[in-house]
Design a protein around this motif. Structure first.
Motif, short mmCIF file in Angstrom:
data_model
loop_
_atom_site.label_atom_id
_atom_site.label_comp_id
_atom_site.label_asym_id
_atom_site.label_seq_id
_atom_site.Cartn_x
_atom_site.Cartn_y
_atom_site.Cartn_z
N PHE A 60 10.20 4.50 -3.84
CA PHE A 60 8.91 4.53 -2.59
C PHE A 60 9.71 4.05 -1.35
CE2 PHE A 60 5.93 2.11 0.06
CZ PHE A 60 5.36 3.27 0.66
N ARG A 64 11.22 5.50 2.37
CA ARG A 64 10.85 5.11 3.46
C ARG A 64 12.06 5.01 4.20
NH1 ARG A 64 6.86 7.29 5.24
NH2 ARG A 64 7.63 8.55 3.83
N PRO A 148 -3.40 13.06 13.84
CA PRO A 148 -2.19 12.62 13.57
C PRO A 148 -1.29 13.66 12.78
CG PRO A 148 -3.70 11.86 11.72
CD PRO A 148 -4.50 12.51 12.74
N GLN A 226 2.27 4.71 13.45
CA GLN A 226 1.19 4.32 13.02
C GLN A 226 -0.25 5.06 13.63
OE1 GLN A 226 0.12 0.16 11.39
NE2 GLN A 226 1.73 -0.25 13.05
N LYS A 230 0.49 10.18 10.07
CA LYS A 230 0.02 9.76 8.93
C LYS A 230 0.89 8.91 8.21
CE LYS A 230 -2.00 14.61 8.42
NZ LYS A 230 -3.19 14.41 7.72
N PRO A 231 0.26 8.47 7.21
CA PRO A 231 1.00 7.21 6.49
C PRO A 231 2.58 7.91 5.97
CG PRO A 231 -1.26 7.12 5.62
CD PRO A 231 -1.07 8.41 6.64
N GLU A 232 2.38 8.91 5.74
CA GLU A 232 3.89 9.39 5.45
C GLU A 232 4.88 9.50 6.59
OE1 GLU A 232 1.19 12.13 4.94
OE2 GLU A 232 2.28 13.94 5.20
N TRP A 234 5.02 6.76 8.32
CA TRP A 234 5.34 5.39 8.85
C TRP A 234 6.68 5.10 8.58
CZ3 TRP A 234 0.11 2.93 6.73
CH2 TRP A 234 -0.99 3.58 7.53
N ILE C 356 -0.96 6.37 -0.04
CA ILE C 356 -1.53 7.14 1.16
C ILE C 356 -0.18 7.63 1.83
CG2 ILE C 356 -3.14 5.34 1.52
CD1 ILE C 356 -1.41 4.00 3.75
N ALA C 357 0.88 7.37 1.44
CA ALA C 357 1.91 8.19 2.16
C ALA C 357 2.30 9.64 1.19
CB ALA C 357 3.22 7.32 2.08
#
Lengths: 279, 352, 358
Positions: A60, A64, A148, A226, A230-232, A234, C356-357
């Motif tokens: 993860f 990121r 978003p 942010q 979307k969170p993906e 970030w 959430i990602a």
């Protein structure tokens, strides 16, 4: 001679102390925090504990980090693609026009990331956004929200970085010897051909350093991903903020910050090494 | 064969006129020098031939082809810039074959041509050098080779020697002239250096204040400058105020002299300038009597540099220079009252 | 944007002012005013305007207001001050997770039940006790996070949290962005696993996560900024999501098409408790203050002016049914499991971020 050498150094002391106090010491503290170990009372104690880095080493967080690098590289490329031709034309304008443009662009830099992020949020919203213009001119039937989304993040980050790119490219392009362009033209190259075979290669160092600077700047963006993503979307910086501010996990936030630092240092190193060889 | 022709060309930059109604005509294969002080419009004229600037009015033709309005890259010209403008991101070979590469020639063709041109400019084997590793002279040769890569119809050079030191300049002037003659290519050189122009040119175009003042072979211009500006710009000249005393005579410093050169449109009583060249003026010892066609003056300075001796004579407030070979040495010293002989053939008259 | 909406704007200026307060010397004596810490922004402003003057009027004790951050930062500041044997505030609001952490480290002073008679008004859930039974936290204010909808876009507001999983709302939902402030784990457990007991074990939490992750495609916005979500909800850009009941009510009162529903599984109740840092000195005044806030009159005052729900039996207050409905619901709430964020904090945070990602 001795005294003059000494007095020269004395002049350097205030700035050295400043750099030490404001850059080196905080960095050392981050480094120490990143390898500190949690204590029973919920704090953390100085030690050499790599558990926070181990926590990073999951797909993860690695994903990121790679995403952040990829996004920032994309932003750097897009930003330069927009800024470069503009700056090139700008350097051919009369000096007075150049000055006005530069002042305007400089003023853009005073707009903070926060301001830009929220402005774009409105600009891309369903109710007040550009989609309404599309409806009005009849391209689409019903307004829709463009945020978003990845596109929104990219658009706002590019918007944020283009002024930087212009200012980074301007010195090199304005110093570019115009006779090189004329020489290329007399040798049978069209203006477009000249642009790609002479202007771009000659200003390559500025393009590279501009690209790296934009890359590093974008790595630090936290509001735009942010607010518009979307969170993906970030980035690592957002996760660092989450850890530091919301989860209050300073050691892990520091470890992520160190990773971010290593990431940008690696990119800078690779780029300078790679470009240094070819140039 | 008529080659390059410039017809009624004027160029304005805003309110400033850089080139004013210039008309020139040259034969193919000639070497032409635009000579003049800075700001006289010579570079602008060259740039208009190249297509880097467009004339405000007028036309530029080469042989039967009208070049006016043709974009730079479609004119078959080669140009050497004052700064040489070599591409810093390319090596020597790549610089030279740049034009070939633009035209889509193969890599081996480009390399062959680069080698050939480097041989021509006496820099064999330098293909792989970086531009930053070259000396000023080498850069100039590379710039020349690059400009000639496509066998252009017209070869243009903008102050090509100004970046070189004095010794190298002389060598390169001769070399460039030889190369030009070898190739038989119509060449235009812009310079403010009269020696350079005299060394290389078939035709010199003297320019001043945006206009052409005189066009002619170096000797024509040297011998019969049209006015005192040209006379002063080409070589050293002695100018004495005089008055026309007859169709081929002037009255100067109380004596009458015969003028061998063209007295043209002047008539008796006109105020003129009597012009002589230093090497055609002789100084005679005070004891020499009956020196024909001479004025008197006081020696103010003697400079003996071996091959030649330069004598400065004050003739009623005007300085006359005489450059003599040692065999003509009149054995005079500073302060002597001497006779300055100006043979009729050496005299010409110019407007005041 | 009205200031009303920034009341729970976590950190930011609150953190800064909190740090400034820490820097000030805190030598406490009886002659000095009582230093009361409340969340910077709307909370502090409201307390200063409506509550502290009443307290001073009733007891003669002056109050010095201190803005404190809502997050863990405040706990760290208290701990740091404790090392210097001082307290940055005499009595202060603190949220669930830092309170739970602080209790583990015993950085809060035990209180004397007998000096707070109004405690009897309060259900035990609002009394935090150490293992030895001594009291260290007392409920001050609470508020509800409900299922809010835009009535233009969704005319029939769903009455269950399960609607969040409904495929017809794909890309239409807004939820709070952090595991520890959205409490969606508790919501999922209450909705699909019969209550929050399943969260007792890590395996159970994983099971809940598996269920929770099914709603991710429906979520358009994982918000950290309340203003952004409220705007989107009012405009109908994001027609459904979790939001604060009282603020939603205010928006509705202003004419926006916003409806707040207490789902049948219960709304999330979040709350702030009073805690007393261990080096706080004026214990009598502190007890008096906590007692004053727990009084029915004060709780009613808070409900009317700050929009919080009473932490005591509402029947003891003079709130009308309408006033009460504006801030709470008689339905059993979902009570956040602060303990799981303490025990499995890193793991929950990582799993949540990954979830959430996508």
């Amino acid at each position: 001679m001795q005294t003059s050498a000494l007095s020269r150094y004395i002049g350097l002391i205030p700035s050295s102390v400043m750099i030490g106090a404001f850059f080196v010491i905080p960095f050392v503290l981050i480094l120490l925090t990143s390898v500190s170990t949690p204590t029973d009372d919920g704090g953390y104690a100085t030690s050499f504990d790599l558990q926070h880095f181990e926590r990073f080493l999951t797909w993860f967080y690695i994903e990121r980090a790679l995403f952040s690098a990829g996004l920032c590289a994309l932003i750097a490329v897009l930003s330069l693609l927009i800024a470069y031709p503009f700056t090139y034309f700008l350097t051919n304008f009369p000096p007075r026009t150049q000055t006005y443009w530069l002042i305007y662009i400089l003023a853009q830099l005073s707009l903070s990331e926060v301001l830009i992020a929220f402005s774009w949020q409105i600009l891309l919203s369903r109710t007040a956004g550009v989609a309404n213009i599309l409806v009005w001119i009849g391209v689409i039937e019903k307004s829709f929200a463009m945020t978003p989304s990845a596109g929104a993040v990219v658009a706002a980050l590019v918007y944020l970085t283009v002024p930087f790119s212009v200012l980074l490219l301007f010195p090199a392009l304005s110093r570019l010897d115009k006779s090189l362009i004329e020489a290329s033209r007399t040798l049978g190259a069209s203006p477009l051909r000249t642009f790609f075979t002479v202007v771009v290669p000659v200003t390559r160092p500025a393009i590279i350093s501009g690209g790296v600077t934009v890359f590093v700047l974008t790595l630090g963006a936290i509001i735009v991903p942010q607010v518009l993503g979307k969170p993906e979307h970030w980035t690592l910086s957002v996760l660092i903020t989450d850890q530091a501010i919301f989860n209050f996990n300073m050691p892990f936030a520091s470890a992520l910050a160190v990773v971010l630092l290593v990431l940008s240092a690696t990119v800078i190193w690779l780029v300078t090494k790679f470009s240094g060889k070819k140039a | 064969m008529p080659g390059l022709s410039i017809k009624n060309v004027t160029k304005n930059f805003g309110t400033v006129t850089a080139v004013k109604d210039v008309n020139l005509q040259f034969n193919t294969g000639e070497m032409i020098c635009f000579l003049g002080p800075s700001g006289c419009g010579k570079t602008t004229l060259l740039r208009m031939i190249a297509g880097l600037d467009d004339p405000t009015s007028g036309a530029i033709r080469f042989e039967d082809q009208d070049l006016t309005g043709v974009p730079v890259h479609q004119r078959n010209i080669g140009m050497v810039f004052q700064s040489f403008a070599l591409f810093p991101h390319l090596n020597v070979g790549e610089n030279i074959s740049y034009a070939m590469r633009i035209r889509g020639h193969s890599r081996s063709e480009c390399e062959d041509r680069a080698r050939q041109l480097l041989d021509m400019v006496h820099l064999p084997g330098l293909e792989d050098r970086k531009i930053s590793q070259l000396s000023g002279g080498q850069r100039q040769r590379v710039a020349i080779a690059r400009a000639l890569a496509l066998n252009p119809q017209v070869f243009l050079l903008d102050e090509p020697m100004s970046a070189l030191d004095a010794n190298l300049r002389e060598v390169m002037q001769i070399e460039l002239r030889k190369l030009q003659q070898e190739l038989g290519i119509t060449t235009v050189v812009v310079t403010h250096d009269q020696t350079e122009a005299m060394t290389m040119a078939d035709q010199i175009v003297v320019m001043g204040k945006a206009q052409v003042l005189q066009t002619g072979t170096p000797m024509e211009i040297y011998k019969t400058p049209v006015d005192k500006f040209v006379a002063g710009f080409i070589g050293t000249s002695n100018l004495l105020p005089a008055k026309m005393s007859g169709p081929d005579g002037v009255h100067v410093n109380g004596v009458d002299l015969t003028v061998g050169g063209n007295t043209g449109h002047f008539s008796q009583g006109d105020d003129v300038l009597l012009m002589t060249r230093p090497e055609e003026v002789f100084v005679h010892h005070p004891s020499d009597m009956n020196v024909a066609n001479s004025v008197t003056g006081t020696v103010t300075f003697v400079r003996d540099i071996g091959a030649t001796i330069e004598i400065l004579v004050d003739c009623a407030g005007h300085e006359v220079i005489s450059v003599l070979t040692p065999k003509d040495w009149p054995d005079v010293k500073v302060g002597d009252q001497v006779h300055v002989e100006m043979p009729a053939a050496a005299c010409s008259v110019l407007a005041v | 944007m009205p200031t009303t909406f920034s009341r729970r704007r976590f950190l930011g200026t609150a953190a800064a002012t909190g740090a400034a307060a820490l820097a000030a010397p805190s030598i406490v004596s009886a002659a000095q005013p009582l230093k009361v810490g409340t969340y910077g922004g709307f909370f502090e402003d409201s307390f200063k305007q409506f509550i502290f003057p009443e307290f001073t009027k009733a007891t003669g004790i002056e109050v010095n207001s201190v803005a404190v951050p809502t997050g863990e930062t405040w706990l760290v500041q208290i701990k740091n001050a404790a090392r210097a044997k001082t307290a940055p505030a005499d009595v202060s609001l603190m949220a669930g997770i830092p309170r739970s952490n602080g209790a583990d480290q015993k950085v809060f002073k035990s209180l004397d039940d007998s000096k707070i008679p109004n405690l009897s008004n309060m259900p035990d859930t609002f009394k935090d006790r150490y293992e030895d039974g001594s009291l260290y936290g007392v409920g001050a204010v609470s508020w509800y996070i409900t299922l809010c909808t835009n009535s233009d876009e969704i005319p029939d507001a769903p009455d269950s949290w399960a609607a969040l999983w409904d495929e017809q709302y794909k890309d239409q939902i807004g939820l709070l962005g952090l595991a520890s402030n959205s409490h969606m784990l508790e919501v999922t457990a209450a909705t699909f696993f019969g209550g929050t007991d399943i969260l007792d074990t890590k395996e159970g939490i994983q099971q809940v996560f598996d269920k929770l992750s099914e709603l991710v495609p429906n979520v358009r916005l994982w918000y950290k900024d309340e203003g952004a979500f409220q705007q989107a909800l009012q405009d109908g850009e994001i027609p459904m999501g979790q939001y604060y009941h009282d603020v939603a009510g205010l928006a509705a009162a202003e004419g926006f098409p916003v409806v707040s529903t207490f789902p049948k599984e219960g709304a999330i109740v979040d709350s702030g408790y009073w805690i007393v840092p261990e080096h706080a000195k004026p214990m009598d005044e502190i007890h008096e203050f906590i007692n004053f806030i727990a009084a029915p009159e004060t709780q009613a005052l808070l409900s009317r002016n700050v929009g919080t729900s009473p932490v005591i039996d509402p029947a003891l207050t003079d709130l009308t049914a309408e006033e009460l409905a504006a801030v709470s619901s008689p339905k059993a709430p979902i009570i956040p499991r602060y303990d799981i964020y303490k025990d499995h904090g890193n793991w929950i945070s990582d799993t949540w971020s990954q979830m959430i990602a996508g």
